[in-house]
Design an enzyme around this catalytic site. Structure first.
Site, short mmCIF file in Angstrom:
data_model
loop_
_atom_site.label_atom_id
_atom_site.label_comp_id
_atom_site.label_asym_id
_atom_site.label_seq_id
_atom_site.Cartn_x
_atom_site.Cartn_y
_atom_site.Cartn_z
N MET A 103 6.36 -1.62 5.44
CA MET A 103 7.13 -2.50 4.56
C MET A 103 7.90 -1.69 3.52
SD MET A 103 5.00 -5.98 4.23
CE MET A 103 3.77 -5.37 3.08
N HIS B 188 5.00 6.38 1.12
CA HIS B 188 4.23 7.44 0.46
C HIS B 188 3.62 8.30 1.55
CE1 HIS B 188 0.88 4.91 1.62
NE2 HIS B 188 1.39 3.91 0.92
N HIS C 283 1.98 6.64 4.70
CA HIS C 283 2.91 6.25 5.77
C HIS C 283 3.40 7.48 6.54
CE1 HIS C 283 3.82 2.94 2.69
NE2 HIS C 283 3.43 2.24 3.74
N GLN D 207 -6.54 -5.53 9.19
CA GLN D 207 -5.25 -5.64 9.87
C GLN D 207 -5.28 -4.89 11.21
OE1 GLN D 207 -1.25 -5.57 7.87
NE2 GLN D 207 -1.33 -3.44 8.46
N SER E 76 1.72 1.48 -1.68
CA SER E 76 3.00 1.18 -2.33
C SER E 76 2.76 0.50 -3.66
CB SER E 76 3.83 0.25 -1.43
OG SER E 76 3.95 0.81 -0.15
P1 AMP Z 1 2.49 -1.14 4.68
O1 AMP Z 1 3.86 -0.59 4.42
O2 AMP Z 1 1.64 -1.26 3.48
O3 AMP Z 1 2.55 -2.38 5.52
O4 AMP Z 1 1.75 -0.05 5.59
C1 AMP Z 1 2.31 0.39 6.80
C2 AMP Z 1 1.27 1.18 7.55
O5 AMP Z 1 0.87 2.32 6.77
C3 AMP Z 1 0.00 0.36 7.84
O6 AMP Z 1 -0.46 0.67 9.14
C4 AMP Z 1 -0.93 0.85 6.77
O7 AMP Z 1 -2.30 0.70 7.10
C5 AMP Z 1 -0.55 2.32 6.68
N1 AMP Z 1 -0.99 2.90 5.41
C6 AMP Z 1 -0.82 2.35 4.17
N2 AMP Z 1 -1.43 3.12 3.23
C7 AMP Z 1 -1.99 4.17 3.89
C8 AMP Z 1 -2.76 5.29 3.48
N3 AMP Z 1 -3.09 5.51 2.20
N4 AMP Z 1 -3.19 6.17 4.43
C9 AMP Z 1 -2.88 5.95 5.74
N5 AMP Z 1 -2.16 4.90 6.19
C10 AMP Z 1 -1.72 4.02 5.29
#
Ligand code: AMP
Length: 283
Positions: free
Chosen positions: A30, A34, A37, A155, A189
């Site tokens: 989304m 960081h 991701h 998730q 994020s």
């Molecule tokens: P989001 O943008 O929050 O929807 O996350 C996108 C993907 O990045 C999802 O599969 C999250 O689980 C993964 N993600 C988010 N934060 C982390 C993190 N600290 N370490 C590893 N993967 C992450």
């Protein structure tokens, strides 16, 4: 890096790659990227895939619309990070590209128990929205491998179930470890919105997870849970849940056990910022 916005364009591009025998790895996000991701993109590249990252702030998974309105957006910085990580393709659709006939026309899926506990109980409808958007993105990208972060453990299980429901047996789900800041705070994020004093205490969630993990040999979970709750509250958090569950299906556990793999899960708010984290125990 190729940046594509229209569904037709990315489909044509990926079709030609697929025909040439290229393996496609997909990292849905989304945005407000960081290192967490980026670690998924790197894993995808290390696996020899054509890495496709999507940035789409999906409105249908936000039950709290003020949370959506406050979600950080930083597209220029995101592109910079992806370029540096060697990402091959960035898919940057609009809401109309993802939901051309409106959100209400999209199929929804039944994840049963999994969508009603923990995050599902705290955020009603959240996993329906996740299922909708991931189903749509998977139908567009048709990846060989899908890369997800363990930070969003529930998730991951929901999306595995979605892949079963959709019959996408060929799509391999790769769950990657949680990337953390030096004090243990899981990268997120939402961390960008923490004030300096809030940021100083945010690592407490990680300390609690470590204590839930280390006390699994000797402790009683109810006691450990109470200690964690008291510590979080004393620091100024409002805990939403502090739970122990079977890591296979997230069925909740009353106490530590050696019969199933376990996971400790915490969600707590500081001010109006919701932080979520987890830690596997004894796997
Ligand atoms: P989001 O943008 O929050 O929807 O996350 C996108 C993907 O990045 C999802 O599969 C999250 O689980 C993964 N993600 C988010 N934060 C982390 C993190 N600290 N370490 C590893 N993967 C992450």
């Amino acid at each position: 890096m190729v940046i594509l916005k229209r569904v037709k364009d990315i489909q044509e591009y990926l079709d030609s790659k697929r025909l040439a025998g290229v393996q496609i790895g997909f990292v849905p996000t989304m945005g407000a990227l960081h290192d967490g991701h980026i670690s998924l993109v790197q894993k995808c590249n290390d696996d020899g895939m054509l890495s496709v990252c999507s940035i789409f702030l999906n409105p249908t998974q936000f039950n709290d619309k003020s949370d959506l309105a406050k979600y950080p957006v930083s597209i220029d910085g995101d592109i910079e990070l992806l370029l540096r990580a060697g990402c091959h393709v960035l898919f940057l659709p609009d809401v109309e590209d993802i939901y051309p006939d409106g959100e209400a026309q999209m199929p929804t899926f039944d994840f049963g128990y999994l969508e009603n506990i923990l995050e599902g109980a705290s955020r009603p409808g959240h996993f329906k929205g996740v299922g909708q958007v991931v189903a749509r993105l998977l139908s567009i990208v048709q990846p060989h491998n899908l890369y997800l972060g363990r930070k969003d453990y529930q998730q991951c299980l929901v999306i595995r179930r979605l892949i079963d429901i959709l019959g996408l047996n060929e799509t391999k789900v790769i769950i990657c470890p949680t990337r953390r800041e030096p004090d243990g705070l899981a990268m997120s994020s939402r961390n960008r919105r923490l004030t300096e004093p809030q940021r100083t205490i945010a690592g407490t969630i990680y300390q609690c997870l470590v204590s839930m993990q280390t006390k699994s040999e000797s402790g009683k979970f109810a006691l450990v849970r109470k200690e964690c709750e008291e510590l979080l509250v004393a620091k100024g958090f409002v805990p939403e849940y502090i739970a122990l569950a079977n890591a296979r299906d997230l069925s909740l556990l009353e106490d530590y056990t050696s019969t199933v793999p376990m996971i400790a899960l915490i969600t707590a708010r500081i001010g109006n910022i919701r932080l979520i984290d987890n830690m596997l125990i004894g796997n």
